[in-house]
Motif scaffolding. Structure first.
Motif, PDB file in Angstrom:
ATOM      1  N   PHE A 104       0.776  -1.163   0.273  1.00  0.00           N
ATOM      2  CA  PHE A 104       0.142   0.208  -0.063  1.00  0.00           C
ATOM      3  C   PHE A 104       1.121   1.021  -0.306  1.00  0.00           C
ATOM      4  N   ARG A 105       0.437   2.362  -0.474  1.00  0.00           N
ATOM      5  CA  ARG A 105       1.162   3.341  -0.987  1.00  0.00           C
ATOM      6  C   ARG A 105      -0.029   4.446  -0.227  1.00  0.00           C
ATOM      7  N   VAL A 106       0.701   5.009   0.350  1.00  0.00           N
ATOM      8  CA  VAL A 106      -0.105   6.159   1.125  1.00  0.00           C
ATOM      9  C   VAL A 106       1.120   8.126   1.596  1.00  0.00           C
ATOM     10  N   SER A 107      -0.097   8.382  -0.169  1.00  0.00           N
ATOM     11  CA  SER A 107       0.412   9.867  -1.063  1.00  0.00           C
ATOM     12  C   SER A 107      -0.610  11.190  -0.591  1.00  0.00           C
ATOM     13  N   GLY A 108      -1.098  11.157   0.536  1.00  0.00           N
ATOM     14  CA  GLY A 108      -1.683  12.328   0.629  1.00  0.00           C
ATOM     15  C   GLY A 108      -2.885  12.006   1.916  1.00  0.00           C
ATOM     16  N   ASP A 109      -4.640  12.205   1.818  1.00  0.00           N
ATOM     17  CA  ASP A 109      -4.675  11.871   2.826  1.00  0.00           C
ATOM     18  C   ASP A 109      -5.757  11.577   2.886  1.00  0.00           C
ATOM     19  N   ASP A 110      -6.633  10.727   4.155  1.00  0.00           N
ATOM     20  CA  ASP A 110      -7.887  10.068   4.392  1.00  0.00           C
ATOM     21  C   ASP A 110      -7.706   8.088   3.654  1.00  0.00           C
TER      22      ASP A 110
END
Length: 287
Positions: free
Chosen positions: A146-152
């Motif tokens: 999983f990549r997280v590059s922002g909100d929510d």
């Protein structure tokens, strides 16, 4: 005449311990009693899939309709989500699921879906980048989960089996230009067979804010749990790390600013069931 001795009433038998309900129970009858495994994640058993074909350069399916629902489909390539409020459920995606289109990104949910195949190792993250909710997803055949590059971003009840290629920096979940409001809850990340690695949990991006990592089962990595640098709250609670599965050490995190509680070193069987608690897992790394 001496009074008769008073006899104690027989002790009540101790109640039998109740059997906790399965951690995951799905409509097809598949279940997991503890942390997620392939048995209770991914596409539901017995699903007849419809092949979508590809509409973008013969490598991807691009979705441009807001509110679109992909249910019971097989995407024989990558899935590009270029519209808001897209739903993906009970499906198989052979490649990546990516919601970025240049500087824009779009919201989506993905549930009971298998992402990746066992025939190759994809270099891009299986799912990203922001404004998504993933539940009971099975990720395989990717060097990054999983990549997280922002909100929510909210990821729950999912299973990740990582691979790697020469020169990769494999991660189960990574924040890169992260945003606000990450929840990574009750997932399993197995990085033991990947060789070119960073960590099952690699959340060190200074742009992140409010990072919550709870009740996960992880194994592998250089340092297996790396959480630091986020603004707001950092919570690492109730996670289980397979003992001696790392290369250098179990933890490299930011201890003074992190709510660190209830994390444990464990052993597991081949079905990912916890067989013993080795002991508490202390925070280590930055003060």
């Amino acid at each position: 005449m001496a009074p008769a001795a008073c006899q104690a009433a027989p002790a009540e038998p101790a109640p039998a311990p109740s059997t906790p309900p399965p951690a995951i129970l799905r409509s097809d009858g598949s279940s997991c009693p503890d942390h997620p495994t392939p048995a209770c994640t991914g596409v539901l058993r017995g699903t007849e899939l419809m092949d979508t074909g590809l509409n973008t350069e013969d490598v991807a399916l691009r979705v441009r309709r807001e509110g679109a629902v992909l249910d019971g489909v097989h995407v024989p390539g990558h899935l590009l989500i270029h519209a808001d409020n897209v739903t993906v459920r009970n499906s198989v995606i052979d490649g990546d699921v990516i919601n970025a289109d240049g500087p824009r990104s779009f919201s989506f949910t993905i549930t009971d879906t298998t992402v990746g195949t066992t025939t190759k190792c994809e270099p891009l993250p299986a799912i990203g980048h922001d404004k998504y909710k993933a539940t009971r997803v099975l990720v395989q055949g990717h060097s990054d989960g999983f990549r997280v590059s922002g909100d929510d971003v909210e990821i729950r009840d999912s299973y990740v089996k990582l691979c790697s290629r020469s020169g990769d920096h494999s991660d189960g979940i990574q924040a890169y230009n992260g945003g606000k409001g990450l929840l990574f809850h009750h997932n399993t990340v197995d990085q033991r067979e990947a060789k070119d690695i960073t960590a099952p949990i690699f959340l060190v991006d200074e742009k992140s804010r409010d990072v919550v990592v709870t009740d996960n089962l992880v194994m592998g990595g250089t340092y297996s749990i790396q959480v630091r640098n986020a603004g707001g709250k950092q919570v690492v609670r109730g996670n289980k790390l397979v003992d001696k599965s790392w290369v250098y050490g179990p933890v490299d995190s930011e201890c003074a600013r992190t709510e660190w509680a209830g994390n444990e070193l464990v052993t597991i069987d081949e079905s990912y069931r916890v067989t013993s608690i080795v002991g508490p897992l202390a925070c280590a790394g930055e003060s």
